[in-house]
Write an enzyme that holds these catalytic residues in place. Structure first.
Site, PDB file in Angstrom:
ATOM      1  N   CYS A 129      47.839  36.707  57.652  1.00  0.00           N
ATOM      2  CA  CYS A 129      49.231  36.781  57.202  1.00  0.00           C
ATOM      3  C   CYS A 129      50.232  36.728  58.360  1.00  0.00           C
ATOM      4  O   CYS A 129      51.428  36.600  58.131  1.00  0.00           O
ATOM      5  CB  CYS A 129      49.449  38.039  56.382  1.00  0.00           C
ATOM      6  SG  CYS A 129      48.260  38.221  55.057  1.00  0.00           S
TER       7      CYS A 129
ATOM      8  N   HIS B  50      56.542  40.092  56.299  1.00  0.00           N
ATOM      9  CA  HIS B  50      55.449  39.620  55.448  1.00  0.00           C
ATOM     10  C   HIS B  50      55.554  40.336  54.103  1.00  0.00           C
ATOM     11  O   HIS B  50      55.747  41.545  54.042  1.00  0.00           O
ATOM     12  CB  HIS B  50      54.112  39.916  56.125  1.00  0.00           C
ATOM     13  CG  HIS B  50      52.940  39.656  55.250  1.00  0.00           C
ATOM     14  ND1 HIS B  50      52.816  38.501  54.503  1.00  0.00           N
ATOM     15  CD2 HIS B  50      51.836  40.404  54.988  1.00  0.00           C
ATOM     16  CE1 HIS B  50      51.686  38.556  53.818  1.00  0.00           C
ATOM     17  NE2 HIS B  50      51.077  39.690  54.090  1.00  0.00           N
TER      18      HIS B  50
ATOM     19  N   ASN C 204      51.642  37.955  47.302  1.00  0.00           N
ATOM     20  CA  ASN C 204      51.279  37.825  48.720  1.00  0.00           C
ATOM     21  C   ASN C 204      50.581  36.480  48.937  1.00  0.00           C
ATOM     22  O   ASN C 204      49.417  36.319  48.583  1.00  0.00           O
ATOM     23  CB  ASN C 204      50.362  38.987  49.119  1.00  0.00           C
ATOM     24  CG  ASN C 204      49.965  38.949  50.584  1.00  0.00           C
ATOM     25  OD1 ASN C 204      50.176  37.952  51.274  1.00  0.00           O
ATOM     26  ND2 ASN C 204      49.384  40.025  51.058  1.00  0.00           N
TER      27      ASN C 204
HETATM   28  N1  COA Z   1      45.568  48.190  38.101  1.00  0.00           N
HETATM   29  C1  COA Z   1      45.322  49.465  37.753  1.00  0.00           C
HETATM   30  N2  COA Z   1      44.668  50.325  38.527  1.00  0.00           N
HETATM   31  C2  COA Z   1      44.284  49.891  39.743  1.00  0.00           C
HETATM   32  C3  COA Z   1      44.517  48.595  40.178  1.00  0.00           C
HETATM   33  C4  COA Z   1      45.188  47.719  39.307  1.00  0.00           C
HETATM   34  N3  COA Z   1      45.461  46.450  39.630  1.00  0.00           N
HETATM   35  N4  COA Z   1      44.019  48.455  41.415  1.00  0.00           N
HETATM   36  C5  COA Z   1      43.492  49.632  41.745  1.00  0.00           C
HETATM   37  N5  COA Z   1      43.638  50.494  40.731  1.00  0.00           N
HETATM   38  C6  COA Z   1      43.219  51.886  40.644  1.00  0.00           C
HETATM   39  C7  COA Z   1      42.166  52.215  41.676  1.00  0.00           C
HETATM   40  O1  COA Z   1      40.887  51.801  41.221  1.00  0.00           O
HETATM   41  C8  COA Z   1      42.290  53.732  41.735  1.00  0.00           C
HETATM   42  O2  COA Z   1      41.594  54.265  40.648  1.00  0.00           O
HETATM   43  P1  COA Z   1      40.617  55.532  40.872  1.00  0.00           P
HETATM   44  O3  COA Z   1      41.526  56.598  41.403  1.00  0.00           O
HETATM   45  O4  COA Z   1      40.119  55.761  39.493  1.00  0.00           O
HETATM   46  O5  COA Z   1      39.608  55.064  41.848  1.00  0.00           O
HETATM   47  C9  COA Z   1      43.775  53.963  41.459  1.00  0.00           C
HETATM   48  O6  COA Z   1      44.289  52.757  40.926  1.00  0.00           O
HETATM   49  C10 COA Z   1      44.571  54.356  42.676  1.00  0.00           C
HETATM   50  O7  COA Z   1      44.256  53.475  43.693  1.00  0.00           O
HETATM   51  P2  COA Z   1      44.882  53.693  45.103  1.00  0.00           P
HETATM   52  O8  COA Z   1      44.068  52.899  46.025  1.00  0.00           O
HETATM   53  O9  COA Z   1      45.112  55.148  45.373  1.00  0.00           O
HETATM   54  O10 COA Z   1      46.318  53.036  44.909  1.00  0.00           O
HETATM   55  P3  COA Z   1      47.351  52.770  46.033  1.00  0.00           P
HETATM   56  O11 COA Z   1      48.553  53.588  45.758  1.00  0.00           O
HETATM   57  O12 COA Z   1      46.768  52.866  47.411  1.00  0.00           O
HETATM   58  O13 COA Z   1      47.709  51.256  45.782  1.00  0.00           O
HETATM   59  C11 COA Z   1      47.257  49.105  46.704  1.00  0.00           C
HETATM   60  C12 COA Z   1      46.704  50.288  45.927  1.00  0.00           C
HETATM   61  C13 COA Z   1      46.168  48.064  46.852  1.00  0.00           C
HETATM   62  C14 COA Z   1      48.417  48.520  45.910  1.00  0.00           C
HETATM   63  C15 COA Z   1      47.769  49.595  48.078  1.00  0.00           C
HETATM   64  O14 COA Z   1      46.752  50.350  48.718  1.00  0.00           O
HETATM   65  C16 COA Z   1      48.177  48.469  48.964  1.00  0.00           C
HETATM   66  O15 COA Z   1      49.115  47.755  48.670  1.00  0.00           O
HETATM   67  N6  COA Z   1      47.531  48.300  50.118  1.00  0.00           N
HETATM   68  C17 COA Z   1      47.851  47.224  51.023  1.00  0.00           C
HETATM   69  C18 COA Z   1      47.254  45.939  50.499  1.00  0.00           C
HETATM   70  C19 COA Z   1      47.838  44.722  51.156  1.00  0.00           C
HETATM   71  O16 COA Z   1      49.027  44.609  51.254  1.00  0.00           O
HETATM   72  N7  COA Z   1      46.977  43.823  51.593  1.00  0.00           N
HETATM   73  C20 COA Z   1      47.348  42.620  52.238  1.00  0.00           C
HETATM   74  C21 COA Z   1      47.886  42.894  53.567  1.00  0.00           C
HETATM   75  S1  COA Z   1      48.247  41.435  54.415  1.00  0.00           S
END
Ligand code: COA
Length: 327
Positions: free
Chosen positions: A113, A254, A284
């Site tokens: 990215c 980004h 993204n």
């Molecule tokens: N819909 C519903 N629930 C979802 C889900 C979705 N699309 N994706 C994950 N969950 C669930 C998880 O399984 C977890 O469930 P559990 O507690 O039963 O295991 C719950 O939601 C909470 O997940 P968590 O990881 O605590 O959520 P979060 O607040 O960290 O948000 C992301 C998850 C992925 C949105 C966040 O971590 C994120 O944006 N990270 C950066 C990712 C990114 O930008 N990547 C590219 C970088 S270049």
């Protein structure tokens, strides 16, 4: 090298819109969850016959039109992508063929990215010493082809499309003022990766589809993004002749997650209105997000001549980087 200015921008995205509600029909998720955790409302997804070189070429044609540049004037094409059409030949060469830039030399660059920022910095460094007066720098992806569409952790985040910029050596005080690029190869690949490769683990031996997909440790990547975005902006500012955060008119980050951008705004103590954000419409698109946002903000007149613009990318690798331009 000073005096290299972006004289045209463009974007190319698939016409097919996939909303959060559409995704809720294929994985266990909701519009409310996706919007509240990421800010994304919809994204563009490629048709079966569309690939990264198509979005790249569309974006390039728009940028050339804006810059009033003919294909023969382009000396260099860099395509930043992690989802090239093929391993061979490079997507940049495919784009060259599609737009008829017969005098250019062409290569791909992979910095996930951060790729568009890296690409602009590499092109900037080659001007005009390597005979490059006009460069076409593209960031574009077809991430839908490297997604596990049964994994709700990743398939709601990533998308397809790209953007382009024409960089020209003009001399003078406007253009790229500084760049700053960082990598950290010690981070464990599971944080953000497409596992099978070619010399390491070939996808060709077994069934490809599900295994040939992005995997991610969302929380680790989130924390990295919150650190990397401010560092990219500050690092690039430190490399200018004395510009500070107060001089910055626009930050184009980004577009991974609205909460990461909000946290970066807070960490930098910069008003959130200075951040150009369009991830709600495109998700993204990895190397594509910054040039797509740049093109939208340039075309609609938000970015004006003389403005100080900061670009800030971060992604797998880990990689991150920033750039300061005087528009
Ligand atoms: N819909 C519903 N629930 C979802 C889900 C979705 N699309 N994706 C994950 N969950 C669930 C998880 O399984 C977890 O469930 P559990 O507690 O039963 O295991 C719950 O939601 C909470 O997940 P968590 O990881 O605590 O959520 P979060 O607040 O960290 O948000 C992301 C998850 C992925 C949105 C966040 O971590 C994120 O944006 N990270 C950066 C990712 C990114 O930008 N990547 C590219 C970088 S270049």
């Amino acid at each position: 090298m000073k005096g290299n200015r972006i004289i045209g921008t463009g974007m190319g995205v698939p016409s097919r819109i996939v909303t959060n509600d559409d995704l809720s029909k294929i994985v266990d998720t909701t519009d409310e969850w996706i919007v509240s955790r990421t800010g994304i409302r919809e994204r563009r997804i490629a048709a079966d016959n569309e690939a990264t070189s198509d979005f790249s070429a569309w974006a390039a044609i728009e940028a050339m039109k804006m810059a009033d540049v003919q294909p023969e004037e382009i000396d260099l094409i860099i395509v930043a992508t992690l989802s090239p059409d093929r391993l061979l030949p490079s997507t940049a060469c495919l784009v060259q063929g599609k737009i008829g830039a017969k005098n250019a030399f062409c290569f791909d660059l992979e910095a996930a990215c951060s790729g568009f920022v890296y690409g602009l910095a590499v092109a900037n460094g080659m001007m005009p010493d390597q005979g490059v007066r006009t460069a076409l720098v593209i960031g574009a992806e077809t991430l839908s082809r490297v997604l596990d569409w049964t994994d709700r952790n990743t398939c709601v985040l990533f998308a397809d499309g790209g953007g382009a910029a024409i960089l020209r050596h003009e001399g003078g005080d406007n253009g790229i003022l500084s760049s700053y690029m960082k990598s950290d190869g010690s981070a464990p690949p599971p944080w953000l990766a497409v596992t099978p490769g070619v010399s390491d683990l070939s996808p060709l031996g077994d069934k490809v589809s599900k295994d040939f997909a992005i995997t991610m440790e969302g929380k680790e990547v989130f924390k990295f993004g919150v650190r990397a975005l401010p560092d990219a902006v500050k690092g690039a500012l430190n490399n200018t002749d004395g510009l500070t955060l107060a001089d910055v008119d626009w930050i184009i980050p980004h577009q991974a997650n609205l909460r990461i951008i909000d946290a970066a705004a807070k960490a930098l103590d910069i008003p959130r209105e200075k951040f150009i954000v369009n991830l709600e419409k495109y998700g993204n698109t990895s190397a594509g997000t910054i040039p797509i946002a740049l093109d939208e903000a340039h075309r609609d007149g938000r970015i004006k001549k003389g403005d100080i613009v900061a670009l800030a990318g971060f992604g797998a690798g880990l990689t991150w980087g920033g750039m300061i331009l005087r528009w």
